[in-house]
Scaffold this active site. Sequence first.
Site, PDB file in Angstrom:
ATOM      1  N   CYS A   1      -4.463   0.617  -4.631  1.00 31.37           N
ATOM      2  CA  CYS A   1      -4.901   0.009  -3.374  1.00 31.37           C
ATOM      3  C   CYS A   1      -6.175   0.704  -2.914  1.00 31.37           C
ATOM      4  O   CYS A   1      -6.320   1.921  -3.048  1.00 31.37           O
ATOM      5  CB  CYS A   1      -3.790   0.159  -2.341  1.00 31.37           C
ATOM      6  SG  CYS A   1      -4.264  -0.334  -0.682  1.00 31.37           S
TER       7      CYS A   1
ATOM      8  N   TRP B   1       8.388 -15.150 -18.812  1.00 26.43           N
ATOM      9  CA  TRP B   1       6.977 -14.832 -18.560  1.00 26.43           C
ATOM     10  C   TRP B   1       6.179 -14.562 -19.815  1.00 26.43           C
ATOM     11  O   TRP B   1       4.978 -14.334 -19.735  1.00 26.43           O
ATOM     12  CB  TRP B   1       6.889 -13.631 -17.615  1.00 26.43           C
ATOM     13  CG  TRP B   1       7.777 -12.493 -18.011  1.00 26.43           C
ATOM     14  CD1 TRP B   1       9.031 -12.240 -17.519  1.00 26.43           C
ATOM     15  CD2 TRP B   1       7.520 -11.488 -18.992  1.00 26.43           C
ATOM     16  NE1 TRP B   1       9.566 -11.128 -18.128  1.00 26.43           N
ATOM     17  CE2 TRP B   1       8.662 -10.644 -19.043  1.00 26.43           C
ATOM     18  CE3 TRP B   1       6.446 -11.202 -19.833  1.00 26.43           C
ATOM     19  CZ2 TRP B   1       8.751  -9.555 -19.900  1.00 26.43           C
ATOM     20  CZ3 TRP B   1       6.535 -10.107 -20.689  1.00 26.43           C
ATOM     21  CH2 TRP B   1       7.684  -9.304 -20.711  1.00 26.43           C
TER      22      TRP B   1
ATOM     23  N   CYS C   1       0.864  -1.176   0.000  1.00 19.56           N
ATOM     24  CA  CYS C   1       0.000   0.000   0.000  1.00 19.56           C
ATOM     25  C   CYS C   1       0.907   1.235   0.000  1.00 19.56           C
ATOM     26  O   CYS C   1       1.800   1.355   0.832  1.00 19.56           O
ATOM     27  CB  CYS C   1      -0.878  -0.018   1.245  1.00 19.56           C
ATOM     28  SG  CYS C   1      -1.697   1.558   1.504  1.00 19.56           S
TER      29      CYS C   1
ATOM     30  N   ASN D   1      11.058  -0.985  -7.185  1.00 19.48           N
ATOM     31  CA  ASN D   1      11.122  -1.670  -8.471  1.00 19.48           C
ATOM     32  C   ASN D   1       9.788  -1.546  -9.183  1.00 19.48           C
ATOM     33  O   ASN D   1       8.741  -1.832  -8.601  1.00 19.48           O
ATOM     34  CB  ASN D   1      11.460  -3.156  -8.281  1.00 19.48           C
ATOM     35  CG  ASN D   1      11.927  -3.784  -9.585  1.00 19.48           C
ATOM     36  OD1 ASN D   1      12.948  -3.382 -10.131  1.00 19.48           O
ATOM     37  ND2 ASN D   1      11.180  -4.730 -10.101  1.00 19.48           N
ATOM     38  N   GLU D   2       9.836  -1.109 -10.402  1.00 21.56           N
ATOM     39  CA  GLU D   2       8.670  -1.060 -11.282  1.00 21.56           C
ATOM     40  C   GLU D   2       7.382  -0.703 -10.545  1.00 21.56           C
ATOM     41  O   GLU D   2       6.481  -1.542 -10.397  1.00 21.56           O
ATOM     42  CB  GLU D   2       8.521  -2.393 -12.017  1.00 21.56           C
ATOM     43  CG  GLU D   2       9.655  -2.640 -12.984  1.00 21.56           C
ATOM     44  CD  GLU D   2       9.438  -3.853 -13.887  1.00 21.56           C
ATOM     45  OE1 GLU D   2       8.635  -4.732 -13.535  1.00 21.56           O
ATOM     46  OE2 GLU D   2      10.075  -3.906 -14.946  1.00 21.56           O
TER      47      GLU D   2
ATOM     48  N   GLU E   1      16.855  -2.535 -17.407  1.00 21.36           N
ATOM     49  CA  GLU E   1      16.771  -3.995 -17.518  1.00 21.36           C
ATOM     50  C   GLU E   1      16.502  -4.380 -18.964  1.00 21.36           C
ATOM     51  O   GLU E   1      15.821  -3.660 -19.693  1.00 21.36           O
ATOM     52  CB  GLU E   1      15.606  -4.551 -16.690  1.00 21.36           C
ATOM     53  CG  GLU E   1      15.764  -4.466 -15.204  1.00 21.36           C
ATOM     54  CD  GLU E   1      14.553  -5.083 -14.487  1.00 21.36           C
ATOM     55  OE1 GLU E   1      13.849  -5.929 -15.073  1.00 21.36           O
ATOM     56  OE2 GLU E   1      14.306  -4.678 -13.340  1.00 21.36           O
TER      57      GLU E   1
ATOM     58  N   CYS F   1      -7.556   0.417   0.278  1.00 19.46           N
ATOM     59  CA  CYS F   1      -7.663   0.265   1.736  1.00 19.46           C
ATOM     60  C   CYS F   1      -8.188   1.562   2.357  1.00 19.46           C
ATOM     61  O   CYS F   1      -8.234   2.605   1.697  1.00 19.46           O
ATOM     62  CB  CYS F   1      -6.306  -0.109   2.314  1.00 19.46           C
ATOM     63  SG  CYS F   1      -5.186   1.295   2.436  1.00 19.46           S
TER      64      CYS F   1
ATOM     65  N   GLU G   1      11.579 -17.163 -10.991  1.00 18.22           N
ATOM     66  CA  GLU G   1      12.308 -16.727 -12.199  1.00 18.22           C
ATOM     67  C   GLU G   1      13.539 -17.585 -12.469  1.00 18.22           C
ATOM     68  O   GLU G   1      14.497 -17.126 -13.092  1.00 18.22           O
ATOM     69  CB  GLU G   1      12.660 -15.247 -12.078  1.00 18.22           C
ATOM     70  CG  GLU G   1      11.407 -14.394 -12.095  1.00 18.22           C
ATOM     71  CD  GLU G   1      11.658 -12.897 -12.096  1.00 18.22           C
ATOM     72  OE1 GLU G   1      12.657 -12.467 -11.495  1.00 18.22           O
ATOM     73  OE2 GLU G   1      10.839 -12.163 -12.682  1.00 18.22           O
TER      74      GLU G   1
ATOM     75  N   PHE H   1      14.209 -19.836 -14.509  1.00 20.60           N
ATOM     76  CA  PHE H   1      14.584 -20.083 -15.904  1.00 20.60           C
ATOM     77  C   PHE H   1      14.641 -18.801 -16.734  1.00 20.60           C
ATOM     78  O   PHE H   1      14.754 -18.851 -17.948  1.00 20.60           O
ATOM     79  CB  PHE H   1      13.640 -21.103 -16.549  1.00 20.60           C
ATOM     80  CG  PHE H   1      13.817 -22.475 -15.951  1.00 20.60           C
ATOM     81  CD1 PHE H   1      14.993 -23.192 -16.172  1.00 20.60           C
ATOM     82  CD2 PHE H   1      12.847 -23.026 -15.136  1.00 20.60           C
ATOM     83  CE1 PHE H   1      15.185 -24.448 -15.599  1.00 20.60           C
ATOM     84  CE2 PHE H   1      13.027 -24.274 -14.558  1.00 20.60           C
ATOM     85  CZ  PHE H   1      14.202 -24.990 -14.789  1.00 20.60           C
TER      86      PHE H   1
HETATM   87  C1  GAL Z   1      11.102  -7.005 -14.575  1.00 18.09           C
HETATM   88  C2  GAL Z   1      11.393  -6.935 -13.102  1.00 18.09           C
HETATM   89  C3  GAL Z   1      12.535  -7.868 -12.725  1.00 18.09           C
HETATM   90  C4  GAL Z   1      12.316  -9.230 -13.320  1.00 18.09           C
HETATM   91  C5  GAL Z   1      12.148  -9.090 -14.804  1.00 18.09           C
HETATM   92  C6  GAL Z   1      11.937 -10.395 -15.526  1.00 18.09           C
HETATM   93  O1  GAL Z   1       9.850  -6.502 -14.910  1.00 18.09           O
HETATM   94  O2  GAL Z   1      11.747  -5.629 -12.730  1.00 18.09           O
HETATM   95  O3  GAL Z   1      12.626  -7.948 -11.317  1.00 18.09           O
HETATM   96  O4  GAL Z   1      11.203  -9.820 -12.751  1.00 18.09           O
HETATM   97  O5  GAL Z   1      11.025  -8.301 -15.066  1.00 18.09           O
HETATM   98  O6  GAL Z   1      11.765 -10.186 -16.899  1.00 18.09           O
END
Ligand code: GAL
Length: 676
Positions: A161, A323, A121, A155-156, A315, A163, A363, A365
């Site tokens: 929320c 994913w 939150c 992070n991201e 990143e 609440c 994560e 893999f």
């Molecule tokens: C990003 C995230 C990372 C990791 C990555 C995997 O969105 O900030 O921590 O999960 O995806 O692709």
Amino acid sequence: MEKKILFPRVGGFLHGGDYNPEQWLDRPDILEEDVRLMKKAGMNSATLGVFSWSALEPAEGEFHFAWLETVIDRLYENGIYTVLSTPSGARPAWLDEAYPEAMRVDRTGMRARHGGRHNHCMSSPVYREKVAVIDRKLAERFGFHPGVIMYHISNEFSGECFCPHCIERFRAYLACRYDNDIEKLNAAWWTAFWSHRYNNFRQIEPPFSNGENSVMGLNMEWKRFTTWNTNDFMKAEIEVLRGVNPDIPVTANLMRLFEGLDYRKMAPDMDVVSWDNYPAFHNDRETLGETFGETAFQHAVMRSLKRGKPFMMMESAPGLVSWQAVNKMKRPGVHLLACLQAIACGSDSVQYFQWRKGRGSYEQFHGAVVDHLGTDDTRVFREVAEVGELLRKIAPAAGTIVKSKAALLFDWDNRWAIADVKAFSQDSKKYEETCIDIWKAFLRLGVDMDVVGSDEDLDGYDVVAAPMLYMLQPGTAENLKRFVGRGGQLLATYCTGYVDREQLCFLGGFPGDGLKEVFGVVSEEIDSLYPSDRNGIALEDGSRWEVRDYAEVLRVRGARVLGRYTDDFYMGTAALTCREYGQGKAYYMAARTAAEQMTPLFERMLADAGIPVRKLPEGVECHVRSGGAGSYAFYINSTSEQAVISGVTGRDLVTDTEVRGELTLPALGAAVLYTQ
Ligand code: GAL
């Protein structure tokens, strides 16, 4: 033009990635090997601490920082700098156990249980307090370390929320926004409709799934509030860090065109914009060139959030991700090309998620520089090392920027309004796709447009495309008027200027707020087409464009008609117009056509603006960075064919050869032409 060096201590581009030594604390051999391998891969940075809270504070008030210090020291001794993250992106179990209010409440009103990440939150006072404690301790311990060059906040950021704390803050936010006057809110939200009038701010609830969802003003303000609240959370973290050492720049890693947060409102509070870039390479919907083209657009959005300054690619996947629906490996050569594209578009870093694959969990893999195999003898490692080598070669380009004389107007409020409005055709609104298509069509003409907000200054631009600018913020129409008046070439489309900032329709004809006079047209009706329906536009020069999805019927009031509908009862009426206004021209495109078809119009606008057009072979991009001692033209060929580009000169820093006139790029090849 001065260079804007982000990392003076590094003296070039950053090459690194998320590093999670806390997963390997029982394997000192691996941690030792990491340093050797990082050097071998040409890495000069590592992002530490992103999800390290439970290793840094395993129980409330018990801090274990020694392991992190050892890692930062060892990296620094080996020429690898640290981007230090605050750990607020995922909470340790003790925290949720002791302070359940840190866990979010979802749209149905249900509080989450412990687990996952990115799900705290943003309003919770106790969560903010616990985050401030660990952030301050981290800053005190590492904020003056010579190896720490940047802070990475959380992070991201994402999500909302519902609440009680968030509801209270939402009401306070609304009271402030509407001067504590509920009648102002009632007027803005048109609450006489369906008897939705409020008597006081306490009656207002956020749009719960079983509650109020039909007041557009409420939906919009909830989105604006969510951005404001998230930004407020981020600012609170930044304040703590800056309170200890204000000299370390801060960033927060953003996500492509993330829908949930208006990044333009957040960018001013960070020193550097960074983002996480995960294109679906080699997918079955588009060519690789198209994937690259769309990625270039995403880079342009990020670059434009802080114009005149490099951004960072925080990143990217060194190999595949885990994913996507189909996790396809990047084919040989694509990694280097994608990294170079980020640099070409204005990034001063190539960073990865992640350095080393973990053994377990969600994560395990996901691609990494170092595989479970554990060696440098892999295709992915070699390709990463190649990037390291190339970044060294082009290091003088760090700190230069992409400058554009053309801009595309893209706005978060506008996208939220278009997505929420009950009108048109629900499945073919495609605001984002329309913007991307137009942007890509300009890129094919060699024009790397900035992507700016509707309240931004347009002073430096000569061409502006403002597709589907359905909502006009206060001042936007004035801004556009000034732009055309002083000689700008402006393109607007169907769905322009229907509503104001409160989503109240302009009366007296669209586009509202004085834009009718600029374009010399009034939009009287809009037709939504079924996917199989078509209309056409017959242009003055005899060519014909195909119309899909939307066609507005115009009344022309002073504009010149350049194209007319070819079908239906509005056949022969205006579909494309141009009005000379002041020193410039205002084009109105009343129907949707593929951006590719509109290329002759874009060329005409560019020619009138004096912006040179350079038609590049299909699948080849050019981006130019300049500053300091010269300029760097990046050519990127994302096709599997050789490409030849003529009329170019410079020293190619990739092959270290002089190019005079003709440049031959191999399949998936790139060149960086330096000229003084
Ligand atoms: C990003 C995230 C990372 C990791 C990555 C995997 O969105 O900030 O921590 O999960 O995806 O692709």
